[in-house]
Design an enzyme around this catalytic site. Sequence first.
Site, short mmCIF file in Angstrom:
data_model
loop_
_atom_site.label_atom_id
_atom_site.label_comp_id
_atom_site.label_asym_id
_atom_site.label_seq_id
_atom_site.Cartn_x
_atom_site.Cartn_y
_atom_site.Cartn_z
N HIS A 38 -19.84 7.25 -5.89
CA HIS A 38 -18.41 7.08 -6.14
C HIS A 38 -17.86 8.07 -7.15
O HIS A 38 -16.67 8.07 -7.42
CB HIS A 38 -18.10 5.63 -6.52
CG HIS A 38 -18.15 4.76 -5.30
ND1 HIS A 38 -19.34 4.25 -4.84
CD2 HIS A 38 -17.20 4.40 -4.41
CE1 HIS A 38 -19.10 3.58 -3.73
NE2 HIS A 38 -17.82 3.65 -3.43
N GLU B 230 -23.37 -11.13 -1.61
CA GLU B 230 -21.99 -11.63 -1.70
C GLU B 230 -21.77 -12.90 -0.89
O GLU B 230 -21.00 -13.77 -1.26
CB GLU B 230 -21.06 -10.52 -1.20
CG GLU B 230 -19.72 -10.96 -0.68
CD GLU B 230 -19.08 -9.91 0.22
OE1 GLU B 230 -19.33 -8.71 0.00
OE2 GLU B 230 -18.35 -10.29 1.14
N ASP C 30 -28.21 -2.24 7.74
CA ASP C 30 -27.51 -2.38 6.46
C ASP C 30 -27.10 -3.82 6.21
O ASP C 30 -26.54 -4.47 7.09
CB ASP C 30 -26.21 -1.54 6.49
CG ASP C 30 -26.48 -0.04 6.47
OD1 ASP C 30 -27.54 0.36 5.96
OD2 ASP C 30 -25.60 0.71 6.96
N HIS D 157 -30.43 -1.54 3.58
CA HIS D 157 -29.68 -0.96 2.45
C HIS D 157 -28.72 -2.01 1.88
O HIS D 157 -28.13 -2.78 2.62
CB HIS D 157 -28.88 0.27 2.92
CG HIS D 157 -27.82 0.68 1.94
ND1 HIS D 157 -28.10 1.29 0.74
CD2 HIS D 157 -26.46 0.54 1.97
CE1 HIS D 157 -26.97 1.51 0.08
NE2 HIS D 157 -25.97 1.06 0.81
N CYS E 61 -25.45 5.15 -1.98
CA CYS E 61 -24.71 4.53 -0.88
C CYS E 61 -24.27 5.64 0.08
O CYS E 61 -24.62 6.81 -0.12
CB CYS E 61 -23.51 3.74 -1.42
SG CYS E 61 -22.72 2.66 -0.20
N GLY F 222 -26.52 7.15 5.37
CA GLY F 222 -26.03 7.14 6.75
C GLY F 222 -24.76 7.94 6.98
O GLY F 222 -24.73 8.85 7.80
N LYS G 163 0.84 -1.20 0.00
CA LYS G 163 0.00 0.00 0.00
C LYS G 163 0.87 1.26 0.00
O LYS G 163 0.66 2.19 -0.78
CB LYS G 163 -0.89 -0.03 1.24
CG LYS G 163 -1.81 1.17 1.39
CD LYS G 163 -2.57 1.07 2.70
CE LYS G 163 -3.45 2.26 2.94
NZ LYS G 163 -4.52 2.40 1.94
N1 GLN Z 1 -24.64 3.11 6.41
C1 GLN Z 1 -23.41 2.89 5.70
C2 GLN Z 1 -22.91 4.20 5.15
O1 GLN Z 1 -23.71 5.06 4.90
C3 GLN Z 1 -23.60 1.90 4.59
C4 GLN Z 1 -22.32 1.56 3.90
C5 GLN Z 1 -22.44 0.50 2.83
O2 GLN Z 1 -23.50 0.18 2.39
N2 GLN Z 1 -21.36 -0.10 2.43
O3 GLN Z 1 -21.73 4.37 4.94
ZN ZN Z 2 -23.98 0.93 0.38
#
Ligand code: GLN
Ligand code: ZN
Length: 732
Positions: free
Chosen positions: A673, A585, A579, A620, A705, A412, A19
């Site tokens: 993102h 996955e 969440d 979520h 997200c 969140g 890294k």
């Molecule tokens: N509640 C988390 C956030 O808002 C959810 C993150 C995720 O879904 N990976 O960061």
């Molecule tokens: Zn998310």
Amino acid sequence: MVKTYAYGFPRIGRNREFKKSVEAYWNGKIDEKTLSEELDKIQKDIIANYSEMDYYPVGEITGYDLILDTAIMLGLYGNVKSWKDYYDLVRGKNALEITKWFNTNYHYVVPQIDEKSEIQLFWNKPLEEYKKNKSLKAIPFVVGPFTFIKLSKGNKNFGILKEKVKEVYLEIIKSLKDEGAEFIHLDEPGLVYELTDEERKFIKDVYSDISKFHKVIVITYYDDVEKDTLSTILSTPIEGIGIDFVHNERRNFQNLEDLKNLLKDKILISGIIDGRTVWKDNIENVSKKVKEIISKLEPKELWISNAGPLYHLPYSVEEENNLHPSIKERLAFAKEKVKEITYIKEYLKGNKSVLEWNNYKNDNSWWFKEEVKSRIKNLKEDDFTREKPYNERVKIQSEILKLPKFTTTTIGSFPQTEEVRQARLKYKKGEISKEEYNEFIKSKIREVIKIQEEIGLDVLVHGEFERSDMVEFFAEKLQGMVTTENGWILSYGTRVYRAPIIYGDVYRDKNLVIDEITYAQSLTKKPVKAIMTGPITILAWSYERTDISEKEIAFQIALAILDEVKELEKNGIKVIQIDEPAFREKAPIKRRDWEEYFEWSIKAFRLASKASPEIQLHTHMCYSEFGEIIDKIYKLDADVISIETSRSGGDIIEYFEKFNYDHQIGLGVYDVHSPEVPEIKTMQKIVERALKVIDPKNFWINPDCGLKTRKWEEVIPSLKNMVKLSENLRES
Ligand code: GLN
Ligand code: ZN
């Protein structure tokens, strides 16, 4: 004859050298040549860790990802001549997509391939790496042709691609042979999927040709290999096959039976040391298994190996100074797993003293709690079902919450700025007191509530500033789990995280999120949504214990979350979000195992989320292919779900045409993102498309997200546009 072979040793390095070097290059602190030298050093360190093995792979090092390297090797990305060209592919605006690697939390770079793709040898990386680290024990590592194509995206025609990739692999294999390599490692975890006839034909044709020229060993892992696939690959002249005997256990070691008449005179690389758990393997039991394999199959040669690459594990237990001795002495990370392979070989030679490996000095009975076990035993069907059905709940909730249509909210987290990270670091180092840290978090909560009110959002959040990571945070608070100091593993690129370890029965003996949430709620009249991580995600992103089932661990975590849900209710919280980004996955690699998994995982979520009917319960999910599991998501019975759709380019909407999803849903209206501020028009198009299949009265407006990786300058205007969009929608 018994030999040893380990593979997949973590490239992160003892002190995260990988890294640090790559990021130093990105930040202009080191040049191209120095980066190459640093990566060579890491490769040498990996080899040093393999030093006791009879054989080891070389060429497992990469500047970013091994699938990416394979794509460049095959000439798919044109003229990549420098590290600059290389990183241009994965960083910046036109970065290639990443996705989860099998059922793990590592993400690989997804190559694009179709029948028109030009494929030719552009970069003989395996040869370059072999030349740098030549030795009698070194086996060049190459990602196998099948796995590469299987994991690529695009209009794949195996028939056409076959001819093209074959040529490249032939060239590589011949060059390695000329250079003096005895064997070649072709990494083929893709063989553990349930394959089609077309795919098997590809394997048969390609391997029949390429393995004629030299001794190829084909390494599979993560699951068993179906019998048809086994007989296909073993009918070709490959020299050896690697089988994951650890994950074969779930099917009663079926591959041991299957191989009986198929193995003939090939080498068997038996994956027997568990590469996915941090626990020491039991040397005696594993040795017995090896003996059984030898006597049943009588392979030409047996190599003792790990099952699954070792990079899912941290570097070494030696780096941990704060673990309880009863836990530490039972752990084996990558370095120790390699040692275990040697131990097994020694043990089979009759060296009994190696049993010391499993002699533990510290009592661990305190890991287990009868109350937790009996609580699980006494669960009834009722515990998995909310008191009232959705259509009744929704009426009660809307009376209480009185939310406008096209309700706006966020997922969140808000920006985790340098200031937030610094404060946490100072607190961890003891430079600021607990009180000072809590005061700091409170000031952040005040800020974020004010900002959200100004923007005009409907359901507010507290920002998650106190959380380093959505799983680690809960692991620190729950009993039965610990976090590590230096247990870094790669998630993608240079992104690392430390997976917690579940060592005992999990339960809650103190507040998890209540303090921050009730504080946030005290500052506003609007509802504040309490956010927690769900049981499947906590399980998926931690190391599990292996003495009880995943279902039971998930239920234990679920009960701990439920206890917090109940406390939140008592404290007047009306909206709760659990969440579950890892819900998809965590599903097993083979579809035939799905039913069992979804049965218990859905139950775990329902157990954790059994709030009173008055509570509006959200979940979520993100960054997975959700289309095919909408029916499973529906069964979670959440009142509201927010789901990310940018990853599948809105394809998910098609699935809603076929499935009548009649609970509330927010399909993310913009991609968090991207640093770009989304335009109202663009978001509107997404909503219009969605409203063709989803009832407007059920539709929420939210980003896709959490916002923690974004900057405030991006977040505020984006959310303002989002709120404006919602206002427009309400008017029309
Ligand atoms: N509640 C988390 C956030 O808002 C959810 C993150 C995720 O879904 N990976 O960061
Ligand atoms: Zn998310």
